[in-house]
Each structure stands twice: as structure tokens, then as C-alpha cells.
Design an enzyme around this catalytic site. Structure first.
Site, PDB file in Angstrom:
ATOM      1  N   LYS A 158     -22.216  14.565  -0.826  1.00 47.67           N
ATOM      2  CA  LYS A 158     -22.915  13.425  -1.418  1.00 47.67           C
ATOM      3  C   LYS A 158     -24.169  13.161  -0.598  1.00 47.67           C
ATOM      4  O   LYS A 158     -24.088  12.746   0.558  1.00 47.67           O
ATOM      5  CB  LYS A 158     -22.057  12.155  -1.413  1.00 47.67           C
ATOM      6  CG  LYS A 158     -22.687  11.019  -2.243  1.00 47.67           C
ATOM      7  CD  LYS A 158     -22.333   9.648  -1.741  1.00 47.67           C
ATOM      8  CE  LYS A 158     -23.243   9.175  -0.650  1.00 47.67           C
ATOM      9  NZ  LYS A 158     -24.657   8.924  -1.099  1.00 47.67           N
ATOM     10  N   GLU A 167     -21.450  12.470  13.195  1.00 46.82           N
ATOM     11  CA  GLU A 167     -22.700  12.481  13.959  1.00 46.82           C
ATOM     12  C   GLU A 167     -23.367  11.159  13.644  1.00 46.82           C
ATOM     13  O   GLU A 167     -23.908  10.960  12.568  1.00 46.82           O
ATOM     14  CB  GLU A 167     -23.555  13.686  13.548  1.00 46.82           C
ATOM     15  CG  GLU A 167     -24.647  14.015  14.551  1.00 46.82           C
ATOM     16  CD  GLU A 167     -25.964  13.329  14.227  1.00 46.82           C
ATOM     17  OE1 GLU A 167     -26.226  12.261  14.831  1.00 46.82           O
ATOM     18  OE2 GLU A 167     -26.697  13.843  13.376  1.00 46.82           O
ATOM     19  N   CYS A 213     -32.144  10.557  14.547  1.00 45.20           N
ATOM     20  CA  CYS A 213     -31.097   9.998  15.412  1.00 45.20           C
ATOM     21  C   CYS A 213     -31.280  10.408  16.867  1.00 45.20           C
ATOM     22  O   CYS A 213     -30.695   9.785  17.760  1.00 45.20           O
ATOM     23  CB  CYS A 213     -29.722  10.420  14.914  1.00 45.20           C
ATOM     24  SG  CYS A 213     -29.522  12.199  14.720  1.00 45.20           S
ATOM     25  N   GLU A 257     -31.053   0.630  18.004  1.00 43.56           N
ATOM     26  CA  GLU A 257     -31.783   1.812  17.562  1.00 43.56           C
ATOM     27  C   GLU A 257     -32.880   1.392  16.590  1.00 43.56           C
ATOM     28  O   GLU A 257     -32.636   0.633  15.651  1.00 43.56           O
ATOM     29  CB  GLU A 257     -30.830   2.795  16.885  1.00 43.56           C
ATOM     30  CG  GLU A 257     -31.477   4.098  16.470  1.00 43.56           C
ATOM     31  CD  GLU A 257     -30.485   5.071  15.844  1.00 43.56           C
ATOM     32  OE1 GLU A 257     -30.765   6.289  15.853  1.00 43.56           O
ATOM     33  OE2 GLU A 257     -29.433   4.616  15.348  1.00 43.56           O
TER      34      GLU A 257
END
Length: 463
Positions: free
Chosen positions: A157, A232, A266, A366
């Protein structure tokens, strides 16, 4: 479930496509088909699977211009970056085409002469993947490559913002000869499709790249059927610069790490920790270089920084900049935006912040955007303490030409990926994964195929 997904260009607001979202019944039917296809595909030889992966990689490279243009239009990243991602995407398939042939078993010496002890490995079953929008092609093959090499079937997906790249990638897989039920795609909202994946008895493994909160939810949901999980997740990478570092070189690496894909990776540098003796020099040179980057539509020649993906991401980045300024940060470069909410495009100029303190939101969360906060440190122990003071542990970077300092950082930084004088360490042949709340397991390298395998032990008696 939602009936359709509207895909827009974040650089222009243009509607690129409206694609149907899969119903729950359709998703469940595809899961069953993938489960059934595993029975046959898992019996293919390693050489057959390797040939399919190699052919798929060839088709990706042959169609890299088309793929890159689709990526740039729906993601916003500059076209040269998208072309680079197309090559990166293919590299995982060629790497795991070879690893398919290296899935060795072993014989264990038995305690008696009448026994033989054997260990073999086999594919885990149907793998369900959920991939992010920031690398809409590569994050798929980083999962599909090892899964298919191991003999698993695969359903994915893509993110709602960037499904078009994945649709074309799956078409190329089928053109390469991979059976349609072996590699499948479903489209829809993650909140709707995720539970169908985790709750299905047909799925034996979930692999996800995305935010830590969503990863935690998928882990919880997968526990009900005891699925394998690879995660992850988020990062908050420190970028440490020592007084003996080559400052000019560090600046080039900082630019590549921080502003690639408009800072929406990331593993991009999020916190710049610079030794107090060189912080002024680095800040001046880095800010000047950041201000010179060309911002614009990724399809235009010479553009180095494209838009951020959507209004939600844009608002978060602006909030962090404003919070830092309110708490005393100095804007050394950028700090300005170019957006039109009605038209739907969201540009943030590459921003460098000085006089940053640890109570600012940008040092705690982040960013996922083109903003670089700089703080200074006195000792290397202090740098490590600052770097490790986060629940995340994906990537970290340090720049020094002193081997003792380098080893000190390597041994004391709690991150799964380290770059020593290297701002771009990711590659197909090396493991990619984090510590702490940045994930479970590794992707890439020889480590990347293990999560897709089951170990089977056989004891033969009365020989």
C-alpha cells in the site's frame, strides 16, 4: 472506505490523477490471492527468482525517465533526485537477485552416529508492505527485493500522496514476468487498509516505513495474529562537526544530507552540533551555501530544492521556525516561505538557524523539512550526550580527521546508521535500520533478507 484518492502536484497544486481506492472486499480478495500464489511461487528456484528480479531492475532502468517524472510531479523532489532514486530503486533488486542464491542451510554435528541434524530456511509467506511518500519507489523495492528473493509473495500500500509511482513500478514488475498475484498493489487510507493487513490470517509479515506512532500501532495490531514485523521509523539525526574537520567538505555533505528532498528524509541531518571553535566559520559558510540553493518546481532545470509534500507538513515546519525565533534563534539563511494555500503549493526556503537552544521544538521533534538548527559544544562527551538525548536512533553523522575521535563516536553514538565524514551513507549492500524507537530490523545488505525467512530444523533418527 473512501472511494477515490486525489493526487496533486505539491509544486503547482495541479490535480494529476484521481484513482479508485480499494474496498475492504477487494483488499481481502487480493490478500487471499497472494496467499494462494505463495504456494507455487515459494517452490521456484533461487535462479528463477533472481532472473525475475534482474529483469524487473532492467525495466526500471530502461524506464527511469518516465518513473522520475512521475515521482517529481507527485512528490515534488527535483528531477535529478528522482532519476537518482530510480537507479537506487533498481539497485535493491539486483542486490537481492544475488542474495536469493545465498540462502544457505547447514548440517549440525549430532551427539550420536544414528542421527543427522539439518537446518533450512524458507520464505515466511505473504508479506504486506506500507510505504512512505518521500521515496515512493525505492522504499518499495527495498522490501519487495528481499521478500521475492526469499520466495515470498508481496502486497503493498503506497502513501496516498504518491501512489502513481508505485502503480507504474508494479506494472513493470508484471512486465518482467512476475505473476500478478505475486506482486500486488492496493490503494486507500492507511487507517483503513492497515487493520486489514494486520488482522488477516493470510499475511505473515508486516513491513512498514513511516512515523513512529503509526509503527507502534501496527506492532500492537500485528500481535493479535503473531505476525513478523519490520519497522523503519522516525529519526532525529545529529550532524557533529569537530574542530579538526574539513569545514568546506563538511558544508557540502551537510547540504546533501539536510536539503535532499527538501529535508524530507528519515535520515537527513536534523541537529547540527558544531565545536565551539569552528561554529562561526561553519555557520557562515553553511548559511551562504544554503541561501544559494535554487528553490522551485522540481521539473524546472537547475532546481535543487522542491516543495514540501502538503499543508500538514508545511505548517509543522513553519511552527518550528517561529517557535525557534520566539525563543531567541537567529535566522542565518531563509526563514521565509513561498506558498499559496488556495493553489496548494508549499515552498520553504532553505533555512539555517543560529543561537539555537535545546528547549526549542526543532531540537526535540523531527522536522522533515529544509531547516537546519546549529548548536555548539565544548567536549566530545557533551556532543554524544546531546546526540543520544532522544528516543530515536536511526542515523548520525560525525566529521573528524582524528581516528581516535572517530572510533569514540562510533562506539558511543546510539544510532543504527553512522556516517563518518559521509553525509549519504545509504546503499543497497549495507544494512539500514535504527535503534530505540527508530525501528525493528534492518533493510539492505545480507541482514535485509533474514526477516523474510523462517528457519526449519530437521532431526533424522535411526540412520
Amino acid at each position: 472506505m473512501s472511494n477515490q484518492i486525489t493526487v496533486t502536484n505539491p509544486a503547482t497544486g495541479e490535480v494529476l490523477a484521481q484513482i479508485p481506492a480499494d474496498s475492504a472486499d477487494t483488499v481481502n480478495a487480493k490478500l487471499k490471492a497472494g496467499h494462494e500464489a505463495f504456494k507455487k511461487f515459494s517452490k521456484t528456484t533461487a535462479y528463477e527468482r533472481a532472473a525475475l528480479l534482474e529483469k524487473w531492475a532492467e525495466l526500471i532502468l530502461a524506464n527511469k525517465q518516465e518513473l522520475a517524472e512521475i515521482m517529481t510531479k507527485e512528490n515534488g523532489k527535483p528531477l535529478p533526485e528522482s532519476l537518482g532514486e530510480a537507479a537506487y530503486t533498481a539497485s535493491y533488486l539486483t542486490w537481492y537477485a544475488e542474495e536469493a542464491k545465498r540462502l544457505y542451510g547447514r548440517t549440525i554435528p549430532a551427539a550420536t552416529s544414528s542421527k543427522r541434524l539439518l537446518v533450512t530456511q524458507q520464505g515466511i509467506g505473504l508479506v504486506a508492505a506500507i510505504t512512505p511518500w518521500n521515496f515512493p519507489a525505492a522504499m518499495m523495492t527495498r522490501k519487495a527485493g528481499p521478500a521475492l528473493a526469499a520466495g515470498c509473495t508481496f502486497i503493498v500500500k503506497p502513501a496516498e500522496d504518491t501512489p502513481l509511482t508505485m502503480i507504474r513500478l508494479v506494472e513493470l514488475a508484471h512486465e518482467a514476468g512476475i505473476p500478478k498475484d505475486v506482486v500486488q498493489i492496493v490503494n486507500g487510507k492507511g487507517s483503513e487498509i492497515g487493520p486489514l493487513f494486520t488482522g488477516s490470517d493470510y499475511v505473515r509479515k508486516i513491513t512498514f516505513t513511516g512515523s513512529t506512532p503509526v509503527g507502534k500501532l501496527l506492532i500492537q495490531q500485528s500481535a493479535e495474529t503473531v505476525k513478523g514485523v519490520s519497522m523503519e521509523l522516525g529519526g532525529h539525526a545529529p550532524f557533529i562537526i569537530c574542530e579538526d574537520a574539513d569545514i568546506d567538505y563538511a558544508v557540502t555533505q551537510a547540504l546533501a544530507s539536510k536539503f535532499r528532498n527538501a529535508g524530507q528524509t528519515c535520515v537527513c541531518a536534523n541537529r547540527f552540533l558544531v565545536h565551539e571553535s569552528v561554529v562561526a566559520e561553519f555557520s557562515e559558510k553553511f548559511a551562504k551555501a544554503a541561501a544559494a540553493l535554487k528553490v522551485g518546481n522540481g521539473m524546472d532545470a537547475g532546481v535543487e530544492v522542491g516543495p514540501v509534500i502538503n499543508k500538514k507538513g508545511f505548517d509543522k515546519i513553519v511552527e518550528q521556525i517561529e517557535d525557534a525565533k520566539a525563543k531567541g534563534a537567529t535566522v542565518l539563511a531563509g526563514g521565509t516561505t513561498n506558498h499559496d494555500v488556495e493553489k496548494g503549493y508549499f515552498f520553504i526556503n532553505p533555512t539555517v538557524l543560529g543561537n539555537v537552544t535545546h528547549d526549542m521544538n526543532i531540537m526535540q521533534e523531527e522536522t522533515f523539512g529544509p531547516v537546519a538548527p546549529i548548536v555548539s559544544f565544548k567536549t566530545y562527551e557533551e556532543a554524544v550526550e546531546i546526540a543520544n538525548n532522544t528516543p530515536f536512533g536511526l542515523a548520525a553523522y560525525f566529521f573528524t580527521d582524528n581516528y581516535k575521535r572517530g572510533i569514540f563516536f562510533q562506539e558511543n553514538l546510539d544510532f543504527g546508521i553512522l556516517g563518518w565524514n559521509d553525509g549519504l551513507p545509504s546503499t543497497a549492500q549495507a544494512p539500514f535500520g535504527g535503534m530505540k524507537e527508530s525501528g525493528i530490523g534492518s533493510e539492505g545488505g545480507i541482514e535485509g533478507i533474514q526477516p523474510y525467512l523462517e528457519t526449519k530444523y530437521l532431526s533424522i533418527g535411526n540412520i
